[in-house]
Design a protein around this motif. Sequence first.
Motif, PDB file in Angstrom:
ATOM      1  N   ILE A 189      19.977  -4.172 -14.526  1.00 18.25           N
ATOM      2  CA  ILE A 189      20.503  -4.677 -15.799  1.00 18.25           C
ATOM      3  C   ILE A 189      19.774  -5.988 -16.071  1.00 18.25           C
ATOM      4  CG2 ILE A 189      22.575  -5.409 -17.053  1.00 18.25           C
ATOM      5  CD1 ILE A 189      24.149  -3.706 -14.976  1.00 18.25           C
ATOM      6  N   ARG A 190      18.681  -5.899 -16.781  1.00 18.79           N
ATOM      7  CA  ARG A 190      17.763  -7.039 -16.864  1.00 18.79           C
ATOM      8  C   ARG A 190      18.258  -8.140 -17.796  1.00 18.79           C
ATOM      9  NH1 ARG A 190      12.089  -3.561 -16.564  1.00 18.79           N
ATOM     10  NH2 ARG A 190      12.881  -2.118 -15.002  1.00 18.79           N
ATOM     11  N   ASP A 191      19.184  -7.800 -18.673  1.00  9.69           N
ATOM     12  CA  ASP A 191      19.802  -8.811 -19.527  1.00  9.69           C
ATOM     13  C   ASP A 191      20.805  -9.587 -18.674  1.00  9.69           C
ATOM     14  OD1 ASP A 191      21.497 -10.220 -21.264  1.00  9.69           O
ATOM     15  OD2 ASP A 191      21.230  -8.769 -22.878  1.00  9.69           O
ATOM     16  N   GLN A 192      20.471 -10.834 -18.350  1.00 10.41           N
ATOM     17  CA  GLN A 192      21.289 -11.603 -17.422  1.00 10.41           C
ATOM     18  C   GLN A 192      22.688 -11.879 -17.964  1.00 10.41           C
ATOM     19  OE1 GLN A 192      20.263 -12.738 -14.067  1.00 10.41           O
ATOM     20  NE2 GLN A 192      19.105 -10.919 -14.669  1.00 10.41           N
ATOM     21  N   SER A 193      22.808 -12.047 -19.262  1.00  5.89           N
ATOM     22  CA  SER A 193      24.136 -12.285 -19.835  1.00  5.89           C
ATOM     23  C   SER A 193      24.998 -11.033 -19.716  1.00  5.89           C
ATOM     24  CB  SER A 193      24.019 -12.721 -21.298  1.00  5.89           C
ATOM     25  OG  SER A 193      23.397 -11.717 -22.080  1.00  5.89           O
ATOM     26  N   HIS A 194      24.372  -9.861 -19.887  1.00  6.18           N
ATOM     27  CA  HIS A 194      25.104  -8.603 -19.744  1.00  6.18           C
ATOM     28  C   HIS A 194      25.504  -8.382 -18.288  1.00  6.18           C
ATOM     29  CE1 HIS A 194      26.622  -4.679 -20.452  1.00  6.18           C
ATOM     30  NE2 HIS A 194      25.567  -4.006 -20.011  1.00  6.18           N
ATOM     31  N   LEU A 195      24.575  -8.689 -17.377  1.00 12.32           N
ATOM     32  CA  LEU A 195      24.872  -8.563 -15.953  1.00 12.32           C
ATOM     33  C   LEU A 195      26.025  -9.484 -15.564  1.00 12.32           C
ATOM     34  CD1 LEU A 195      24.066  -7.371 -13.172  1.00 12.32           C
ATOM     35  CD2 LEU A 195      22.505  -9.312 -12.906  1.00 12.32           C
ATOM     36  N   LEU A 196      26.012 -10.710 -16.078  1.00 17.15           N
ATOM     37  CA  LEU A 196      27.092 -11.652 -15.788  1.00 17.15           C
ATOM     38  C   LEU A 196      28.420 -11.149 -16.346  1.00 17.15           C
ATOM     39  CD1 LEU A 196      28.129 -14.346 -14.717  1.00 17.15           C
ATOM     40  CD2 LEU A 196      27.397 -15.411 -16.871  1.00 17.15           C
ATOM     41  N   SER A 197      28.376 -10.548 -17.542  1.00 10.90           N
ATOM     42  CA  SER A 197      29.595 -10.015 -18.144  1.00 10.90           C
ATOM     43  C   SER A 197      30.178  -8.903 -17.281  1.00 10.90           C
ATOM     44  CB  SER A 197      29.293  -9.494 -19.552  1.00 10.90           C
ATOM     45  OG  SER A 197      30.423  -8.864 -20.108  1.00 10.90           O
ATOM     46  N   ILE A 198      29.310  -7.988 -16.787  1.00  8.42           N
ATOM     47  CA  ILE A 198      29.771  -6.908 -15.906  1.00  8.42           C
ATOM     48  C   ILE A 198      30.354  -7.488 -14.623  1.00  8.42           C
ATOM     49  CG2 ILE A 198      29.014  -4.959 -14.491  1.00  8.42           C
ATOM     50  CD1 ILE A 198      27.008  -4.289 -16.680  1.00  8.42           C
ATOM     51  N   TYR A 199      29.671  -8.465 -14.067  1.00  8.88           N
ATOM     52  CA  TYR A 199      30.146  -9.106 -12.833  1.00  8.88           C
ATOM     53  C   TYR A 199      31.529  -9.717 -13.035  1.00  8.88           C
ATOM     54  CZ  TYR A 199      30.518 -12.545  -9.068  1.00  8.88           C
ATOM     55  OH  TYR A 199      30.970 -13.287  -8.001  1.00  8.88           O
ATOM     56  N   PHE A 215      27.655 -14.355  -7.813  1.00  8.00           N
ATOM     57  CA  PHE A 215      26.797 -13.731  -8.811  1.00  8.00           C
ATOM     58  C   PHE A 215      25.331 -13.820  -8.411  1.00  8.00           C
ATOM     59  CE2 PHE A 215      24.434 -14.134 -12.936  1.00  8.00           C
ATOM     60  CZ  PHE A 215      24.558 -12.804 -13.304  1.00  8.00           C
ATOM     61  N   SER A 216      24.939 -14.889  -7.747  1.00 13.29           N
ATOM     62  CA  SER A 216      23.541 -15.056  -7.330  1.00 13.29           C
ATOM     63  C   SER A 216      23.099 -13.937  -6.389  1.00 13.29           C
ATOM     64  CB  SER A 216      23.346 -16.411  -6.648  1.00 13.29           C
ATOM     65  OG  SER A 216      24.218 -16.538  -5.525  1.00 13.29           O
ATOM     66  N   SER A 217      24.011 -13.426  -5.551  1.00  8.65           N
ATOM     67  CA  SER A 217      23.668 -12.320  -4.647  1.00  8.65           C
ATOM     68  C   SER A 217      23.425 -11.037  -5.428  1.00  8.65           C
ATOM     69  CB  SER A 217      24.795 -12.110  -3.628  1.00  8.65           C
ATOM     70  OG  SER A 217      24.904 -13.206  -2.750  1.00  8.65           O
ATOM     71  N   LEU A 218      24.256 -10.792  -6.435  1.00  9.82           N
ATOM     72  CA  LEU A 218      24.074  -9.606  -7.265  1.00  9.82           C
ATOM     73  C   LEU A 218      22.763  -9.678  -8.036  1.00  9.82           C
ATOM     74  CD1 LEU A 218      25.088  -6.965  -8.515  1.00  9.82           C
ATOM     75  CD2 LEU A 218      26.335  -8.347 -10.201  1.00  9.82           C
ATOM     76  N   LYS A 219      22.406 -10.865  -8.526  1.00 13.20           N
ATOM     77  CA  LYS A 219      21.148 -11.037  -9.262  1.00 13.20           C
ATOM     78  C   LYS A 219      19.956 -10.626  -8.422  1.00 13.20           C
ATOM     79  CE  LYS A 219      20.297 -14.771 -11.522  1.00 13.20           C
ATOM     80  NZ  LYS A 219      20.213 -16.212 -11.876  1.00 13.20           N
ATOM     81  N   VAL A 220      19.971 -10.935  -7.139  1.00 15.08           N
ATOM     82  CA  VAL A 220      18.866 -10.575  -6.251  1.00 15.08           C
ATOM     83  C   VAL A 220      18.749  -9.061  -6.131  1.00 15.08           C
ATOM     84  CG1 VAL A 220      18.042 -10.678  -3.860  1.00 15.08           C
ATOM     85  CG2 VAL A 220      18.942 -12.741  -4.963  1.00 15.08           C
ATOM     86  N   MET A 282      30.407  -0.840  -2.003  1.00 15.03           N
ATOM     87  CA  MET A 282      31.241  -0.801  -3.191  1.00 15.03           C
ATOM     88  C   MET A 282      30.743  -1.699  -4.333  1.00 15.03           C
ATOM     89  SD  MET A 282      33.616   1.420  -3.212  1.00 15.03           S
ATOM     90  CE  MET A 282      33.020   2.710  -2.117  1.00 15.03           C
ATOM     91  N   PRO A 283      30.254  -2.915  -4.064  1.00 16.03           N
ATOM     92  CA  PRO A 283      29.780  -3.731  -5.183  1.00 16.03           C
ATOM     93  C   PRO A 283      28.705  -3.048  -6.025  1.00 16.03           C
ATOM     94  CG  PRO A 283      30.047  -5.103  -3.243  1.00 16.03           C
ATOM     95  CD  PRO A 283      30.226  -3.676  -2.793  1.00 16.03           C
ATOM     96  N   ALA A 284      27.807  -2.306  -5.396  1.00 16.26           N
ATOM     97  CA  ALA A 284      26.761  -1.605  -6.150  1.00 16.26           C
ATOM     98  C   ALA A 284      27.374  -0.506  -7.017  1.00 16.26           C
ATOM     99  CB  ALA A 284      25.721  -1.015  -5.190  1.00 16.26           C
ATOM    100  N   TYR A 285      28.343   0.222  -6.473  1.00 21.84           N
ATOM    101  CA  TYR A 285      29.030   1.239  -7.284  1.00 21.84           C
ATOM    102  C   TYR A 285      29.716   0.594  -8.483  1.00 21.84           C
ATOM    103  CZ  TYR A 285      28.529   4.698  -3.493  1.00 21.84           C
ATOM    104  OH  TYR A 285      28.043   5.569  -2.548  1.00 21.84           O
ATOM    105  N   GLU A 286      30.392  -0.531  -8.236  1.00 22.15           N
ATOM    106  CA  GLU A 286      31.151  -1.183  -9.291  1.00 22.15           C
ATOM    107  C   GLU A 286      30.259  -1.630 -10.448  1.00 22.15           C
ATOM    108  OE1 GLU A 286      34.829  -3.005  -6.618  1.00 22.15           O
ATOM    109  OE2 GLU A 286      33.085  -4.245  -7.031  1.00 22.15           O
ATOM    110  N   VAL A 287      29.025  -1.991 -10.151  1.00 28.86           N
ATOM    111  CA  VAL A 287      28.132  -2.513 -11.182  1.00 28.86           C
ATOM    112  C   VAL A 287      27.294  -1.415 -11.842  1.00 28.86           C
ATOM    113  CG1 VAL A 287      26.185  -4.065 -11.634  1.00 28.86           C
ATOM    114  CG2 VAL A 287      28.015  -4.770 -10.078  1.00 28.86           C
ATOM    115  N   TYR A 288      26.800  -0.449 -11.046  1.00 27.88           N
ATOM    116  CA  TYR A 288      25.763   0.458 -11.551  1.00 27.88           C
ATOM    117  C   TYR A 288      26.203   1.906 -11.783  1.00 27.88           C
ATOM    118  CZ  TYR A 288      22.829  -3.431 -10.119  1.00 27.88           C
ATOM    119  OH  TYR A 288      22.288  -4.682  -9.984  1.00 27.88           O
ATOM    120  N   LEU A 289      27.353   2.293 -11.244  1.00 23.09           N
ATOM    121  CA  LEU A 289      27.725   3.709 -11.304  1.00 23.09           C
ATOM    122  C   LEU A 289      28.068   4.168 -12.719  1.00 23.09           C
ATOM    123  CD1 LEU A 289      28.280   6.366  -9.856  1.00 23.09           C
ATOM    124  CD2 LEU A 289      30.596   5.543  -9.356  1.00 23.09           C
TER     125      LEU A 289
END
Length: 331
Positions: A189-199, A215-220, A282-289
């Motif tokens: 999710i390359r849009d950082q604001s969108h990624l932050l919103s999902i997080y 959030f910094s770990s998810l960004k990586v 689980m964090p990857a499922y929560e964000v990308y599934l």
Amino acid sequence: MSVRLDKTQTIVQHILRNISTPRRFPPGVNCTATKPLFVGLSGPQGIGKTTLTNKLVAALSGAPHNLRVFAFSTDDLYLPFKDQQALSQRYPDNKLIEFRGLPGTHDVQLGADTFRALCEANQLAPIRSSQSAEEPIQQPAPIRVPIPTYDKSLHSGRGDQAPKDQWPQAEAPFDVILFEGWSLGFKSIRDQSHLLSIYQQRSTFPPYYLAEHPFSSLKVVDQFLEAYEQEWYSYLDVFVHLSAPNLATVFKWRAEQERDLWVKKGAGMTEEQVKEFVSRFMPAYEVYLERLLQESLFKENETSSGTRSTGRHLRLDLDENRDIVSTTLVE
């Protein structure tokens, strides 16, 4: 009385419907005429990907299809132990990539090199001639591709790539390559604001697996995912997603597998260890599934050459017994 759909035959028919469609290929790979059909198979831990893959190989390679099929897994492509250690040291506070499992802990270049080698082997593979009883014809040497193997038992369970002289050899030519993995199809999710919103949304939703990580770990992890799309997904021609009824089922299925191991081998993880192990994913499922459930893997990749994106991505929704509830062509 409804007829229960067979997973193997449903997927076989999906593959056969696409066997003659134009192949997809990444820039610089010029073997379109001979490229095997690359089929991605995705599904969570415990859903039975390995068993299903073995059944697909048997069904596709046997009569009446008689295709030349080879299969391997993202689990074969984890980073060597020393590189995983270096990754953990580079990001000492990032628990998502401390151990193998999530995107970022695979040897993406090794995977891309293997895909390219499988394609090139098809170009080089000799056409087999039938030998004459009167004048025997010497057959040319077969073309073989070494396939990476990962040994999860090494380094006290931390794992390592097996020595190259122990890698199995896949003999060309190939009609179909099956490639399976639990996170295959997850997109960055390359849009950082969108990624932050999902997080922010997911980390406030029970049971809060994502909230355990900054959030910094998810960004990586998200940045690492870009390489998977460029280097791996660009080879895929067909995609199959096995969908669980909910994420809690993943814990149930994985615990069932471990109980079977205790019965068969007298060893395995305890239920508490299973819970700890699965929770790491689980964090990857929560964000990308959710995106994978709703959007075709190929939606953004239809090429100017006319390669269609529709009809290639099949989702099988399963119940807790791993039986098909419904099938959907995701567009």
